[in-house]
Design a protein around this motif. Structure first.
Motif, PDB file in Angstrom:
ATOM      1  N   ILE A 323      62.857  -3.207  65.442  1.00 25.37           N
ATOM      2  CA  ILE A 323      63.682  -4.339  65.879  1.00 25.37           C
ATOM      3  C   ILE A 323      63.203  -4.701  67.278  1.00 25.37           C
ATOM      4  CG2 ILE A 323      66.026  -5.096  66.404  1.00 25.37           C
ATOM      5  CD1 ILE A 323      65.557  -4.469  63.429  1.00 25.37           C
ATOM      6  N   LEU A 324      62.795  -5.943  67.460  1.00 22.98           N
ATOM      7  CA  LEU A 324      62.203  -6.358  68.734  1.00 22.98           C
ATOM      8  C   LEU A 324      63.278  -6.821  69.713  1.00 22.98           C
ATOM      9  CD1 LEU A 324      59.154  -8.309  67.294  1.00 22.98           C
ATOM     10  CD2 LEU A 324      59.279  -5.925  68.029  1.00 22.98           C
ATOM     11  N   PRO A 325      63.075  -6.519  70.993  1.00 23.83           N
ATOM     12  CA  PRO A 325      64.042  -7.020  71.980  1.00 23.83           C
ATOM     13  C   PRO A 325      63.935  -8.537  72.081  1.00 23.83           C
ATOM     14  CG  PRO A 325      62.190  -5.935  73.076  1.00 23.83           C
ATOM     15  CD  PRO A 325      61.986  -5.749  71.603  1.00 23.83           C
ATOM     16  N   PRO A 326      65.084  -9.223  72.208  1.00 20.79           N
ATOM     17  CA  PRO A 326      65.031 -10.687  72.231  1.00 20.79           C
ATOM     18  C   PRO A 326      64.446 -11.231  73.526  1.00 20.79           C
ATOM     19  CG  PRO A 326      67.291  -9.938  72.579  1.00 20.79           C
ATOM     20  CD  PRO A 326      66.471  -8.713  72.262  1.00 20.79           C
ATOM     21  N   SER A 327      63.887 -12.412  73.452  1.00 19.06           N
ATOM     22  CA  SER A 327      63.419 -13.118  74.637  1.00 19.06           C
ATOM     23  C   SER A 327      64.612 -13.402  75.547  1.00 19.06           C
ATOM     24  CB  SER A 327      62.768 -14.447  74.230  1.00 19.06           C
ATOM     25  OG  SER A 327      61.597 -14.201  73.482  1.00 19.06           O
TER      26      SER A 327
END
Lengths: 338, 338
Positions: A323-327
């Motif tokens: 799960i990628l950290p959001p911009s």
């Protein structure tokens, strides 16, 4: 001549000599030319987890659409299963994407070996205008704008700001974990001789005695030497602009020499050759036999070699989709259509 | 007028009445207009596992490069975080990809609601020439050529041959599992009132009393009605060709009516609106306040609403990246450059 090439040439002689000396169950003589894929050692788990995120993060591309996993898809044997890859704005790549699986076992990266290791490779596609079309500076600006990434880089590398060196090191560390142990062939090598059935054993014998082993040896059954594509017979797919090792060495003798691809998981990494010209294993075995060894395998022999090659499919890396950290509000936005 | 629209209109009246009656801690009155995201029920796990593979399989596209996950990326909040998506040959899509997360809670699928449910939606992009650019027939030919897929379809559906109905049913079943429970707001709704801090509670109050709740209500804080984009003030982004609900209903009154997007995980699903014109939550809240409610939030109010919106980020679906069965020799190959 590199050490690995000497090693490779030596193996050819050994193979031929051995083939002459033993006719029947000579497998044991050849077994020592290979090695099982071993679990990776000295792994930094912090880098692996960070590198896994980066590997899946399309924000490392100009478009925000292409990640490492786009062309080295870990659902598909670490490749894209396309002849040549699709880059930014649907540009057609010049060469087939090699599998990332077991790539840590290769003597160098890329078909022409222009990157000495995985870390050196990882920065290439990000900045290649035909691939991810970004730049290292833009990639770092993007990462530095995302608080959760900044914190994770700090935790892992102990520095206040991410840099491209950390990015490629983390990706490379993740890639080191992408090995595929426990194939049937490895079970065989480790003593479970019944792991290969009759056809597979016959294929193994042909693989060794015909000379395939000369280039496809070692733990990765390849990946440890550069060889000419088209030895006995010229390869019709060879063309200007995709000339392999000579682009790195500058030597005419290296023209159309390519890194010998690993045969690990070759069942999954179609289409074959540096130009992806061969769709099936049967076709690839036929071409390799004729062009590299001057040998035409019968239909049965071909099927046996293919059966052996399929025993090289190992256990694929199993992990959770990251799960990628959001911009953040200040993260520069992708520009896919500019 | 659909039942959900009547429900929505009723909520507006309730919201206004309630806002008038209670000034301070009126949260409890509004709480009943929402519901926590609940774990999905009656799930067929065989379909989920098969659907997960199909969701990640780019061979369902002409190019072999685009999967459902390309535009509804489960590493990135179920979206692509691009204004409008990239389709086959890098075609620019007409509209922003809505998140797949919690999409089972929506009254219909697509911005114009043209698909009544997830199953009906799933077949759309595969055959859309601007998206995956394949056809249902070609998709089935591909799947039927892969023995491991054929076996899995047979196991799950009990039939000898996959068909598009099974494909979309499996994908929809996987998508039903893509819910995000346990957000801070849901913890609050379930009785842990301390889950929201002072600013978040102030934002919740503003959200309710300003009328955001009128459209963004129910378990998905949206997704249950079609509303005009630009009520008090016209939306400058509205343009011919992307007219929303009228394309389905054929009614002029529905022009520029779109399905109200869920606000669940809105922190992750930037950029905002059907055209992706708004990059940040602050900007989106400002536009929505002015155009839909005739209200200009102060900087502090805007920040409080944004703080509340970020409490809607739930637990993202966690699962293993699926390993796809390899193509067989007879599998038709992708044609990305034709």
């Amino acid at each position: 001549m590199s050490a690995s090439r000497v090693f490779s040439r030596t193996l050819v002689s050994m193979a031929v000599a051995t083939a002459a000396a033993f006719s029947g169950a000579a497998h044991a003589q050849f077994d020592q030319m290979y090695a099982p894929v071993a679990p990776p050692k000295s792994i930094d788990l912090g880098k692996v987890e960070l590198g896994k995120k980066l590997y899946f993060d399309p924000r490392l591309s100009k478009s925000g659409f292409i990640s490492c996993n786009s062309c080295h898809n870990l659902s598909m044997g670490g490749t894209d299963n396309i002849k040549t890859s699709i880059g930014d704005k649907w540009q057609q790549g010049p060469i087939n994407s090699p599998t990332v699986l077991n790539s840590s076992l290769n003597l160098a990266q890329f078909w022409d070996g222009r990157a000495p290791d995985l870390k050196a490779q990882a920065g290439g596609p990000i900045a290649n205008p035909g691939e991810m079309a970004f730049s290292h500076t833009l990639a770092i600006d993007m990462l530095a704008s995302i608080p959760a990434y900044v914190r994770e880089f700090k935790l892992v590398f102990g520095k206040d700001k991410p840099d491209i060196d950390q990015v490629t090191e983390a990706i490379a560390e993740f890639e080191k974990t992408l090995v595929t142990p426990n194939s049937k062939f490895d079970q065989y090598l480790l003593g479970h001789k019944e792991a290969l059935n009759k056809d597979e054993l016959a294929g193994y014998k042909l693989f060794n005695e015909s000379g395939c082993v000369a280039c496809h040896n070692g733990p990765n059954l390849g990946g440890n030497s550069f060889q000419k594509m088209g030895v006995v017979e010229a390869y019709k797919g060879n063309k200007e602009g995709v000339e392999g090792r000579s682009a790195v060495s500058g030597k005419a003798i290296d023209r159309f020499n390519f890194k010998v691809p690993t045969l690990r998981n070759v069942e999954l990494t179609y289409p074959y050759f540096h130009d992806g010209a061969s769709d099936t294993l049967a076709q690839a075995v036929d071409v390799m036999g004729r062009l590299q060894l001057g040998k035409t395998f019968t239909k049965q022999e071909n099927a046996q070699v293919v059966a052996f090659l399929k025993t090289l499919t190992g256990e694929q890396p199993i992990f959770r989709l990251p799960i990628l950290p959001p911009s953040s509000d200040s993260t520069p936005r992708p520009t896919p259509f500019k």
